[in-house]
Design a protein around this motif. Structure first.
Motif, PDB file in Angstrom:
ATOM      1  N   GLN A   3       0.829  -1.196   0.000  1.00 51.06           N
ATOM      2  CA  GLN A   3       0.000   0.000   0.000  1.00 51.06           C
ATOM      3  C   GLN A   3       0.861   1.241   0.000  1.00 51.06           C
ATOM      4  O   GLN A   3       2.056   1.176   0.290  1.00 51.06           O
ATOM      5  N   GLY A   4       0.242   2.381  -0.327  1.00 49.18           N
ATOM      6  CA  GLY A   4       0.999   3.623  -0.328  1.00 49.18           C
ATOM      7  C   GLY A   4       0.083   4.828  -0.452  1.00 49.18           C
ATOM      8  O   GLY A   4      -1.124   4.711  -0.643  1.00 49.18           O
ATOM      9  N   SER A   5       0.703   5.998  -0.330  1.00 49.91           N
ATOM     10  CA  SER A   5       0.025   7.274  -0.457  1.00 49.91           C
ATOM     11  C   SER A   5       0.897   8.159  -1.337  1.00 49.91           C
ATOM     12  O   SER A   5       2.109   8.254  -1.111  1.00 49.91           O
ATOM     13  N   VAL A   6       0.295   8.797  -2.347  1.00 48.95           N
ATOM     14  CA  VAL A   6       1.066   9.539  -3.347  1.00 48.95           C
ATOM     15  C   VAL A   6       0.483  10.932  -3.541  1.00 48.95           C
ATOM     16  O   VAL A   6      -0.675  11.071  -3.937  1.00 48.95           O
ATOM     17  N   PRO A   7       1.277  11.996  -3.287  1.00 41.83           N
ATOM     18  CA  PRO A   7       0.831  13.324  -3.707  1.00 41.83           C
ATOM     19  C   PRO A   7       0.899  13.369  -5.236  1.00 41.83           C
ATOM     20  O   PRO A   7       1.963  13.205  -5.814  1.00 41.83           O
ATOM     21  N   MET A   8      -0.239  13.524  -5.898  1.00 38.05           N
ATOM     22  CA  MET A   8      -0.281  13.502  -7.358  1.00 38.05           C
ATOM     23  C   MET A   8       0.258  14.796  -7.963  1.00 38.05           C
ATOM     24  O   MET A   8       1.020  14.779  -8.907  1.00 38.05           O
ATOM     25  N   PHE A   9      -0.168  15.932  -7.425  1.00 38.80           N
ATOM     26  CA  PHE A   9       0.298  17.232  -7.908  1.00 38.80           C
ATOM     27  C   PHE A   9      -0.120  18.308  -6.915  1.00 38.80           C
ATOM     28  O   PHE A   9      -0.940  18.080  -6.037  1.00 38.80           O
ATOM     29  N   SER A  10       0.478  19.491  -7.053  1.00 38.74           N
ATOM     30  CA  SER A  10       0.136  20.667  -6.267  1.00 38.74           C
ATOM     31  C   SER A  10       0.171  21.867  -7.213  1.00 38.74           C
ATOM     32  O   SER A  10       1.066  22.698  -7.156  1.00 38.74           O
ATOM     33  N   ASP A  11      -0.814  21.935  -8.101  1.00 39.70           N
ATOM     34  CA  ASP A  11      -0.788  22.883  -9.220  1.00 39.70           C
ATOM     35  C   ASP A  11      -1.130  24.319  -8.862  1.00 39.70           C
ATOM     36  O   ASP A  11      -0.857  25.224  -9.640  1.00 39.70           O
ATOM     37  N   HIS A  44      -6.778  -1.249  -5.512  1.00 36.81           N
ATOM     38  CA  HIS A  44      -7.821  -0.296  -5.145  1.00 36.81           C
ATOM     39  C   HIS A  44      -7.162   1.067  -4.984  1.00 36.81           C
ATOM     40  O   HIS A  44      -6.123   1.174  -4.327  1.00 36.81           O
ATOM     41  N   VAL A  45      -7.755   2.116  -5.566  1.00 35.40           N
ATOM     42  CA  VAL A  45      -7.235   3.473  -5.405  1.00 35.40           C
ATOM     43  C   VAL A  45      -8.349   4.383  -4.904  1.00 35.40           C
ATOM     44  O   VAL A  45      -9.531   4.147  -5.169  1.00 35.40           O
ATOM     45  N   SER A  46      -7.952   5.422  -4.156  1.00 32.33           N
ATOM     46  CA  SER A  46      -8.928   6.386  -3.647  1.00 32.33           C
ATOM     47  C   SER A  46      -8.248   7.740  -3.457  1.00 32.33           C
ATOM     48  O   SER A  46      -7.027   7.822  -3.325  1.00 32.33           O
ATOM     49  N   ILE A  47      -9.059   8.771  -3.452  1.00 31.14           N
ATOM     50  CA  ILE A  47      -8.549  10.118  -3.174  1.00 31.14           C
ATOM     51  C   ILE A  47      -8.549  10.302  -1.665  1.00 31.14           C
ATOM     52  O   ILE A  47      -9.576  10.147  -1.011  1.00 31.14           O
ATOM     53  N   SER A  48      -7.385  10.628  -1.095  1.00 31.47           N
ATOM     54  CA  SER A  48      -7.290  10.811   0.351  1.00 31.47           C
ATOM     55  C   SER A  48      -7.159  12.280   0.740  1.00 31.47           C
ATOM     56  O   SER A  48      -7.320  12.621   1.906  1.00 31.47           O
ATOM     57  N   MET A  49      -6.854  13.152  -0.222  1.00 28.48           N
ATOM     58  CA  MET A  49      -6.856  14.591   0.011  1.00 28.48           C
ATOM     59  C   MET A  49      -7.285  15.266  -1.280  1.00 28.48           C
ATOM     60  O   MET A  49      -6.773  14.952  -2.347  1.00 28.48           O
ATOM     61  N   TRP A  50      -8.247  16.159  -1.182  1.00 27.75           N
ATOM     62  CA  TRP A  50      -8.897  16.757  -2.346  1.00 27.75           C
ATOM     63  C   TRP A  50      -9.009  18.248  -2.066  1.00 27.75           C
ATOM     64  O   TRP A  50      -9.695  18.666  -1.152  1.00 27.75           O
ATOM     65  N   ASP A  51      -8.297  19.080  -2.824  1.00 21.20           N
ATOM     66  CA  ASP A  51      -8.303  20.532  -2.641  1.00 21.20           C
ATOM     67  C   ASP A  51      -8.717  21.151  -3.976  1.00 21.20           C
ATOM     68  O   ASP A  51      -7.969  21.079  -4.953  1.00 21.20           O
ATOM     69  N   ARG A  86      -4.829  20.475  -5.503  1.00 22.27           N
ATOM     70  CA  ARG A  86      -3.975  19.375  -5.047  1.00 22.27           C
ATOM     71  C   ARG A  86      -4.795  18.100  -4.917  1.00 22.27           C
ATOM     72  O   ARG A  86      -5.970  18.145  -4.588  1.00 22.27           O
ATOM     73  N   ILE A  87      -4.095  16.998  -5.145  1.00 22.59           N
ATOM     74  CA  ILE A  87      -4.687  15.666  -4.938  1.00 22.59           C
ATOM     75  C   ILE A  87      -3.631  14.769  -4.296  1.00 22.59           C
ATOM     76  O   ILE A  87      -2.474  14.772  -4.712  1.00 22.59           O
ATOM     77  N   ARG A  88      -4.046  14.032  -3.290  1.00 24.32           N
ATOM     78  CA  ARG A  88      -3.228  12.933  -2.764  1.00 24.32           C
ATOM     79  C   ARG A  88      -4.068  11.672  -2.913  1.00 24.32           C
ATOM     80  O   ARG A  88      -5.265  11.678  -2.618  1.00 24.32           O
ATOM     81  N   ALA A  89      -3.452  10.619  -3.402  1.00 28.69           N
ATOM     82  CA  ALA A  89      -4.165   9.365  -3.636  1.00 28.69           C
ATOM     83  C   ALA A  89      -3.548   8.251  -2.802  1.00 28.69           C
ATOM     84  O   ALA A  89      -2.329   8.195  -2.634  1.00 28.69           O
ATOM     85  N   ASP A  90      -4.387   7.378  -2.284  1.00 22.21           N
ATOM     86  CA  ASP A  90      -3.952   6.182  -1.570  1.00 22.21           C
ATOM     87  C   ASP A  90      -4.242   4.967  -2.439  1.00 22.21           C
ATOM     88  O   ASP A  90      -5.179   4.975  -3.235  1.00 22.21           O
ATOM     89  N   TRP A  91      -3.431   3.943  -2.276  1.00 26.37           N
ATOM     90  CA  TRP A  91      -3.633   2.711  -3.058  1.00 26.37           C
ATOM     91  C   TRP A  91      -3.353   1.497  -2.189  1.00 26.37           C
ATOM     92  O   TRP A  91      -2.620   1.572  -1.201  1.00 26.37           O
TER      93      TRP A  91
END
Length: 106
Positions: A3-11, A44-51, A86-91
């Motif tokens: 498993q992991g958590s990934v900051p996708m971007f901070s645009d 399985h993937v999900s959004i864990s932080m949504w800005d 910004r988006i952070r995703a967990d998997w």
């Protein structure tokens, strides 16, 4: 299991395309598993932080693509006039790992 958590971007920090763009937009990150699986695992993937910007519609799609025994592509998409800062995703990947007790008998 892996498993992991990934900051996708901070645009919003640099007026990136997810924050300032219009129309279809996509961000992809290659995820490598800590250990190779015997066969491609279930992911399985999900959004864990949504800005997002409050003045627009919030449109999002997140998925695991190109799943293999060693990793997958974590893909976030938005469209229209959505402003995503910004988006952070967990998997989570679940599957059979290689085992020293597993024999290949022919």
């Amino acid at each position: 299991m892996d498993q992991g958590s990934v900051p996708m971007f901070s645009d919003f920090e640099n007026d990136g395309e997810m924050w300032t763009g219009d129309g279809p937009r996509k961000c992809s990150r290659r995820i490598t598993f800590a250990e190779a699986y015997q066969t491609p695992p279930s992911v399985h993937v999900s959004i864990s932080m949504w800005d997002t910007g409050a003045d627009r519609n919030q449109r999002a799609d997140i998925s695991a693509e190109s799943i293999s025994t060693t990793g997958f592509d974590l893909v976030f998409r938005t469209w229209g006039d959505s402003r995503v800062a910004r988006i952070r995703a967990d998997w989570l990947a679940i599957g059979a790992l290689h085992d020293d007790d597993t024999w290949d008998v022919e």
